[in-house]
Design an enzyme around this catalytic site. Structure first.
Site, PDB file in Angstrom:
ATOM      1  N   ALA A 219       0.854  -1.191   0.000  1.00  0.00           N
ATOM      2  CA  ALA A 219       0.000   0.000   0.000  1.00  0.00           C
ATOM      3  C   ALA A 219       0.890   1.241   0.000  1.00  0.00           C
ATOM      4  CB  ALA A 219      -0.887  -0.013   1.238  1.00  0.00           C
TER       5      ALA A 219
ATOM      6  N   GLY B 150       0.758  -5.083   1.061  1.00  0.00           N
ATOM      7  CA  GLY B 150      -0.348  -5.162   0.100  1.00  0.00           C
ATOM      8  C   GLY B 150       0.087  -5.789  -1.217  1.00  0.00           C
TER       9      GLY B 150
ATOM     10  N   GLU C  40      -0.199  -9.353  -0.631  1.00  0.00           N
ATOM     11  CA  GLU C  40      -1.627  -9.660  -0.502  1.00  0.00           C
ATOM     12  C   GLU C  40      -2.299  -9.702  -1.879  1.00  0.00           C
ATOM     13  OE1 GLU C  40      -2.077  -6.532   2.599  1.00  0.00           O
ATOM     14  OE2 GLU C  40      -3.205  -8.079   3.650  1.00  0.00           O
TER      15      GLU C  40
ATOM     16  N   GLU D 274       3.723  -5.161   7.486  1.00  0.00           N
ATOM     17  CA  GLU D 274       2.796  -4.147   8.025  1.00  0.00           C
ATOM     18  C   GLU D 274       3.021  -3.892   9.499  1.00  0.00           C
ATOM     19  OE1 GLU D 274       2.021  -6.456   5.858  1.00  0.00           O
ATOM     20  OE2 GLU D 274       0.461  -5.788   4.467  1.00  0.00           O
TER      21      GLU D 274
END
Ligand SMILES: CC(C)(COP(=O)(O)OP(=O)(O)OC[C@H]1O[C@@H](n2cnc3c(N)ncnc32)[C@H](O)[C@@H]1OP(=O)(O)O)[C@@H](O)C(=O)NCCC(=O)NCCSC(=O)/C=C/CCCCCCCCCCCCC(=O)O
Length: 719
Positions: free
Chosen positions: A61, A100, A103, A123
């Protein structure tokens, strides 16, 4: 952004494009959503490959978007849509797939990684958890114990380990995108049901309760008050005990608490602070972009005590040839044995050959003649260091950089001993030097930008986080430590015990309180410095009281302990008692308590009840105040430099961002008000007097930390 191309006739190739690490910004997410729709709607396309531009899959992210109004398509439904797609989607992982990014890859039906790629869910290091389904999909894919390890530590794993764990399906040495495209063609039309990780049951060991209890205890012990690792365990537990959809709800709930937490803000600030320190500047205007480092292939270390040995190991492990010099024959033999042992143990841990042949030993300085850079690490004695610098200047080839590992002596005095003072900088390592991440690179008034750039580059090469700082007594770290230690001693005089002060600081998040650290590093170290400075004994000619030096309050407690031979762990006695010399288990010492009582009586001090708040405020705010002075003096370029030094060198809890960030969170007006309060109560303690920059910042409405540099610039321009 994301680019779409059709390759090999039937494969839709989606390339993430967002320099430098293809983070999942709003634009990238929008691009993925749009390009997936296109790929799914084109009848000729039978399968899809997702990759990243410039050999990087995805750094996760976009951290810069956190804390702002997030726009664009949300990540979770985007990943769900990929997993639910009717055509196979293959992730082609080059470089990194983190957070992310991984992910996203876990939402794909297949994952192919380049042999040099790394993957992970870091994270937790940003105060978050993998909340785009990572905490639910990873345990389903690789099992609970392995997922717990990865998610709670945030560690990156190599492609080889990822393959072993089952995170990726294939590892290749060739062009990953080409391999993925071929693979995608092969699997086109195959059933995707067995490839959707969210539908997998979570393989759960029979002793799951015990496993989670143990994991929780482990993270709580290591976390020092950080909340994200605890939430990570809770999220994985949800994966193991709940159906996928309910697990996702739990993941979201836990993330909602973390996302807006002060700890997440602190850790994300710290992420960028670490990057900011690499972009160093000097008051002269010299900067990292315009100052070219010179190559260092061969280095020398002078003095093979504890620090010199660690520095030699750090250099050799990074592949440099090192000449290790120690004039005392016996010390040299001992050092050789110790260095070889450290290299062998390090190599065993990382599964490589020990770099024993990188180090040559000498009991004289002549063999350093052809090295590119020397690090002097002799005893902390200015006269001795000056002599070494004179010798080095005479022996070394022209252009050799001469560096000192002094922890606080004047770099300029050393530079003045040499023919080329512009080649002299400080390289202040922290013990143990082959382990600790921090390196203070100290420039004196004569140091050239090339010398700073070279030391900074060398620091990076040997795996250190290097911070460029100006020259002053104690540089940044040790200069700020002085008022902190001083307050701790004053608190003892006024009624506290070492155990209480340490407990408060450890609850705050320090790995060890101030007195336990002093016992570990040796009380005699500071004692020798104070003796050299003429502080350890009151000056009989001035008739000043014992608790005053140079007109300021002074606590001789540390000196008195040293006079009794209590040097800390190494002598089995210090602020605590130990079972035997060298033992690390600190126990409260009744002797010390009586000693403190007698001391107070002798000096007419009445012990009072000191609370938690006073310990924290006096120790931390005096340290922070010195940090502001350092900024005011231009010794550190910005608050990030100080924070990085404190987290990496002094075990300041990372989830509190560093002392300057902490001051900003507490509120600068509160820090100022409390310092004023304590200074009024202790007018003979100058370190409690709020400094000009702090007052200026408060008067300016306490701007956010990223605006401090502007205020500092103004203060400097007014001088
Ligand atoms: C290893 C790296 C990737 C690269 O290292 P290196 O090659 O050394 O380069 P660097 O100098 O480190 O980096 C180069 C530049 O790139 C910038 N960078 C790096 N990573 C990012 C990133 N992820 N975002 C933005 N920028 C990044 C870096 O700053 C450098 O910039 P510059 O050149 O200095 O300008 C290394 O960089 C690295 O480790 N990066 C971090 C990797 C990482 O940690 N990734 C994880 C990110 S977090 C994440 O992915 C989270 C995912 C889950 C999100 C779920 C979202 C759901 C939101 C729900 C919210 C619910 C809340 C509800 C609250 C309410 O109710 O309101």
């Amino acid at each position: 952004m994301a680019q779409y191309t059709r390759v090999s006739g039937s494969v839709g190739l989606i390339t993430l494009q967002s320099p430098r690490v293809n983070a999942l910004s709003a634009a990238v997410r929008q691009g993925i959503v749009d390009m997936m729709q296109r790929a799914l709607s084109e009848p000729e396309v039978k399968s899809v490959v997702i990759c990243g531009q410039n050999g990087i899959f995805c750094g996760g992210a976009d951290i810069k978007e956190f804390g702002k109004n997030m726009s664009g398509p949300p990540l979770i439904p985007m990943i769900h849509a990929i997993e639910a797609a009717s055509k196979p989607v293959v992730a082609a992982i080059e470089g990194i797939a983190l957070g992310g990014g991984l992910e996203l890859a876990l939402g794909c039906h297949y994952r192919i990684a380049h042999a040099k790629a790394r993957v992970g869910l870091p994270e937790v290091t940003l105060g978050l958890l993998p909340a785009a389904g990572g905490s639910q999909r990873l345990p389903r894919l690789i099992g609970v114990p392995a997922a717990l390890d990865l998610i709670t530590t945030g560690r990156h794993v190599t492609a080889a380990e990822a393959l072993k764990l089952g995170i990726v399906d294939q590892v290749t040495d060739h062009n990953t995108v080409n391999v993925a495209v071929k693979f995608a063609k092969r699997v086109a039309g195959q059933s995707l049901d067995p490839r959707r990780i969210s539908t997998y049951p979570c393989p759960c060991p029979s002793d799951a309760d015990a496993l989670f209890e143990k994991a929780m205890q482990k993270v709580r012990r290591a976390a020092r008050g950080a909340i994200a690792p605890v939430a990570c365990v809770q999220a994985v537990r949800a994966a193991a005990t709940l159906p996928y959809n309910q697990g996702m709800e739990r993941e979201k709930e836990l993330m909602a608490t973390l996302f807006t937490s002060g700890q997440a803000r602190a850790l994300q600030y710290f992420f960028f602070a670490q990057r900011a320190v690499g972009k160093w500047s000097m008051p002269s205007g010299a900067r990292w972009e315009t100052s070219k480092p010179r190559p260092v292939h061969k280095a020398a270390v002078i003095g093979l005590g504890t620090m010199g040995r660690g520095i030699t190991v750090a250099l050799a492990q990074a592949g440099l040839s090192v000449v290790a010099v120690e004039t005392q024959e016996k010390q040299l033999m001992e050092a050789k044995q110790a260095i070889s042992g450290m290299l062998e143990r390090g190599a065993k841990r990382s599964g490589v050959a020990p770099a024993l042949d990188k180090v040559s030993y000498s009991h004289n300085i002549q063999p350093v003649a052809d090295v590119d850079l020397v690090i002097e690490a002799v005893f902390e004695d200015m006269a001795l260091k000056k002599k070494v610098f004179q010798q080095l200047s005479a022996v070394c080839k022209p252009g050799t950089f001469l560096c000192s590992n002094t922890s606080g002596l004047d770099i300029d005095h050393l530079a003045c001993q040499t023919r080329n003072p512009e080649l002299v900088v400080g390289m202040h390592f922290f013990a143990p030097a082959h382990v600790m991440k921090l390196l203070e690179v100290v420039y004196g008034p004569k140091s050239s930008p090339h010398a700073v750039a070279t030391a900074m580059q060398l620091g990076k090469k040997i795996g250190k986080v290097s911070v460029a700082v100006g020259n002053c007594r104690g540089f940044v770290g040790n200069r700020m430590l002085k008022p902190y230690l001083e307050q701790a001693l004053f608190l003892l005089e006024e009624g506290a015990t070492p155990e209480f002060v340490d407990q408060v600081l450890e609850e705050f998040g320090f790995a060890m309180g101030v007195f336990r650290v002093s016992d570990l590093s040796g009380l005699d170290v500071g004692w020798r410095v104070r003796m050299a400075d003429g502080l350890a004994q009151p000056d009989p000619t001035t008739g000043q009281p014992v608790r005053v030096r140079q007109g300021r309050r002074y606590s001789p407690l540390g000196d008195l302990l040293c006079e009794q031979g209590r040097f800390g762990q190494k002598t089995g006695r210090g602020w605590y008692q130990y079972d035997k010399p060298g033992s690390q288990v600190a126990k409260p010492d009744p002797w010390l308590h009586s000693f403190l009582d007698e001391y107070r009586t002798r000096h007419g001090l009445v012990a009072r009840r000191i609370d938690h708040q006073e310990v924290l405020e006096r120790c931390l705010y005096s340290l922070i105040n010195e940090g502001f002075r350092i900024l005011e003096d231009g010794i550190a370029a910005g608050p990030e430099d100080i924070d990085v030094i404190y987290v990496f060198g002094y075990s300041w809890p990372r989830h509190r961002g560093g002392p300057m960030f902490y001051a900003a969170t507490v509120g600068l007006n509160k820090v100022l008000e409390r310092l004023e309060h304590y200074h009024q109560a202790h007018p003979d303690v100058p370190s409690l007097q709020p400094c000009r920059l702090l007052r200026k910042l408060v008067a300016g409405g306490s701007p956010p930390i990223h605006k401090w540099r502007e205020v500092i610039k103004k203060v400097h321009s007014q001088l």
